[in-house]
Design a protein around this motif. Structure first.
Motif, short mmCIF file in Angstrom:
data_model
loop_
_atom_site.label_atom_id
_atom_site.label_comp_id
_atom_site.label_asym_id
_atom_site.label_seq_id
_atom_site.Cartn_x
_atom_site.Cartn_y
_atom_site.Cartn_z
N GLU A 107 0.86 -1.18 0.00
CA GLU A 107 0.00 0.00 0.00
C GLU A 107 0.89 1.22 0.00
O GLU A 107 1.79 1.34 0.83
CB GLU A 107 -0.91 0.02 1.24
CG GLU A 107 -2.04 -0.98 1.19
CD GLU A 107 -3.23 -0.47 0.41
OE1 GLU A 107 -3.20 0.70 -0.01
OE2 GLU A 107 -4.17 -1.25 0.22
N THR A 151 5.53 7.16 1.36
CA THR A 151 5.83 5.94 2.10
C THR A 151 5.35 4.72 1.34
O THR A 151 4.45 4.80 0.51
CB THR A 151 5.17 5.93 3.50
OG1 THR A 151 3.75 6.01 3.33
CG2 THR A 151 5.66 7.08 4.35
N ASP A 166 4.28 0.59 2.25
CA ASP A 166 4.04 -0.41 3.29
C ASP A 166 4.11 -1.79 2.68
O ASP A 166 3.42 -2.09 1.71
CB ASP A 166 2.67 -0.20 3.94
CG ASP A 166 2.61 1.07 4.75
OD1 ASP A 166 3.67 1.53 5.20
OD2 ASP A 166 1.51 1.61 4.92
N THR A 214 6.06 -3.64 7.32
CA THR A 214 7.11 -2.64 7.48
C THR A 214 6.79 -1.41 6.64
O THR A 214 6.38 -1.52 5.49
CB THR A 214 8.48 -3.21 7.05
OG1 THR A 214 8.82 -4.28 7.93
CG2 THR A 214 9.56 -2.15 7.10
N ARG A 215 6.98 -0.24 7.23
CA ARG A 215 6.78 1.03 6.52
C ARG A 215 8.14 1.59 6.13
O ARG A 215 9.03 1.78 6.97
CB ARG A 215 6.02 2.03 7.38
CG ARG A 215 5.99 3.44 6.80
CD ARG A 215 4.86 4.25 7.38
NE ARG A 215 3.58 3.72 6.93
CZ ARG A 215 2.41 4.25 7.26
NH1 ARG A 215 2.34 5.28 8.06
NH2 ARG A 215 1.28 3.73 6.80
N HIS A 222 10.12 4.75 4.27
CA HIS A 222 10.01 6.13 3.82
C HIS A 222 10.80 6.29 2.53
O HIS A 222 12.02 6.13 2.51
CB HIS A 222 10.52 7.09 4.89
CG HIS A 222 9.74 7.00 6.17
ND1 HIS A 222 8.58 7.72 6.38
CD2 HIS A 222 9.93 6.25 7.28
CE1 HIS A 222 8.10 7.43 7.58
NE2 HIS A 222 8.90 6.54 8.13
N ALA A 235 13.08 3.11 8.20
CA ALA A 235 12.04 2.08 8.09
C ALA A 235 11.59 1.71 9.48
O ALA A 235 12.36 1.74 10.44
CB ALA A 235 12.55 0.86 7.35
N SER A 236 10.31 1.38 9.62
CA SER A 236 9.78 0.95 10.90
C SER A 236 8.89 -0.26 10.66
O SER A 236 8.31 -0.43 9.60
CB SER A 236 8.97 2.07 11.57
OG SER A 236 7.90 2.48 10.74
N THR A 237 8.81 -1.12 11.66
CA THR A 237 7.98 -2.31 11.57
C THR A 237 6.96 -2.29 12.70
O THR A 237 7.24 -2.75 13.81
CB THR A 237 8.84 -3.59 11.65
OG1 THR A 237 9.80 -3.56 10.59
CG2 THR A 237 7.98 -4.85 11.52
N ILE A 274 -5.59 0.07 4.52
CA ILE A 274 -5.29 1.14 5.46
C ILE A 274 -6.42 2.16 5.42
O ILE A 274 -6.89 2.55 4.35
CB ILE A 274 -3.95 1.83 5.09
CG1 ILE A 274 -2.81 0.82 5.16
CG2 ILE A 274 -3.66 3.00 6.01
CD1 ILE A 274 -1.50 1.36 4.64
N ARG A 317 -5.28 -0.09 10.48
CA ARG A 317 -4.87 -0.95 9.37
C ARG A 317 -5.51 -2.32 9.58
O ARG A 317 -5.52 -2.86 10.69
CB ARG A 317 -3.35 -1.11 9.36
CG ARG A 317 -2.82 -2.03 8.25
CD ARG A 317 -1.39 -2.48 8.52
NE ARG A 317 -0.54 -1.36 8.81
CZ ARG A 317 0.13 -0.65 7.90
NH1 ARG A 317 0.00 -0.97 6.63
NH2 ARG A 317 0.90 0.35 8.25
#
Length: 318
Positions: free
Chosen positions: A4, A9, A11, A30-31, A33, A39-41, A62, A67
């Protein structure tokens, strides 16, 4: 799986294999940028390393504050491994739908346990916030959602039916239906929601379908092969349209698309890829015909003008 994108960003739903036999497979969202190494999970589904457990994400959607994630799991899986933890166990592969908040914490979970197993293959969110899900199951199935004291129950018409479930944002089950037929197998793929709440589901089936989501449905696959289908379902779960594309063993041609209402095929083209290698465009077909030839495997792209199918002002999305 299940990408998505926002303006800056991306995902991604992905899996990590703890060993080469697929057991102990964990699933994550995980997102990333775009344009930066950040990156973040926020979401992790952790499967126990016991030689049996697996978690897999098939689709995600989303919305403004949450989500939704769906997929299949087996064995012992923690659906909230990065937050408060929520461990669920199932002996066979079964489907799930989960709602997570903006931080990635689990809000509610719904699982479907069926005699022959189940899957959740696609999600769609309507304009009013209704979440719809489709997947397959066989035998007697129970849909258990957090906060619901009595589980929903379905009994398949065939060996493997396609279900349609719908919840509000709080996790209250609002719709519970399925279609299939004795001895038939259905294989749902995707579901999409239109602005008026009408749903379109795609997939394939083999055998004879006798029951729709609501009412009867008389459709048979061609020559024993899987036929592709697109089914459009109204808010009342009645079948507004059923399109079918199949292969006739005796004629080596795909049969014409069949529909409940008259329809128009704007364009059909097919690419055939022989075992020898080079691909070639075999046919570009005129409207209202769907005879495609292929020596081996082939793909067909079909575009429907849904305004000619539904006469109530239904406006189709691209």
């Amino acid at each position: 799986h299940a990408f998505e994108a926002a303006p800056d960003t991306g995902d991604f739903a992905w899996m990590h294999l703890d060993n080469p036999d697929l057991f102990g497979t964990d699933a994550f969202v995980t997102r990333v940028h775009i344009g930066t190494p950040e990156a973040s999970t926020p979401i992790a589904l952790e499967a126990t390393d016991d030689g049996n457990s697996i978690a897999a994400i098939r689709d995600q959607r989303i919305e403004a504050t949450a989500r939704y994630v769906c997929g299949t799991f087996r064995g012992v899986v923690d659906f909230d491994a990065l937050h408060a933890h929520r461990v669920v166990e199932t002996p066979t592969s079964n489907g799930f739908v989960a709602r997570y908040d903006a931080s990635g914490a689990l809000v509610w979970l719904s699982t479907m346990t069926a005699e022959s197993g189940s899957s959740c293959d696609g999600l769609a969110v309507s304009a009013d916030g209704t979440l719809s899900a489709t997947g397959g199951f066989g035998g007697i199935a129970f849909v258990q959602t957090d906060g619901e004291p009595v589980p929903g129950q379905l009994t398949s018409w065939g060996d493997s039916d396609t279900y349609l479930l719908a919840w509000d944002s709080l996790g209250t089950l609002r719709a519970n239906a399925h279609f299939g037929g004795p001895g038939s197998y259905t294989f749902p793929n995707r579901i999409e929601a239109f602005d008026d709440g009408t749903l379109a589901i795609t997939g394939s089936f083999v055998g004879t379908l006798t029951h729709g989501f609501a009412g009867t449905l008389a459709r048979s696959s061609n020559g024993g092969y899987n036929d592709a289908f697109v089914i459009i379902v109204g808010n009342d779960l009645t079948t507004r349209y059923f399109g079918q594309l199949g292969f006739d063993i005796g004629a080596t041609f795909l049969t014409p698309l069949q529909a409940i209402a008259p329809m128009q095929i704007e364009a059909i083209a097919q690419m055939a890829l022989p075992y020898g290698g080079n691909s070639s465009l075999d046919y570009a077909l005129p409207p209202e015909h769907a005879l495609l030839h292929s020596g081996t495997w082939a793909s067909a792209y079909v575009r429907y003008d849904l305004d000619t199918v539904l006469d109530d002002g239904f406006e189709a999305a691209p």
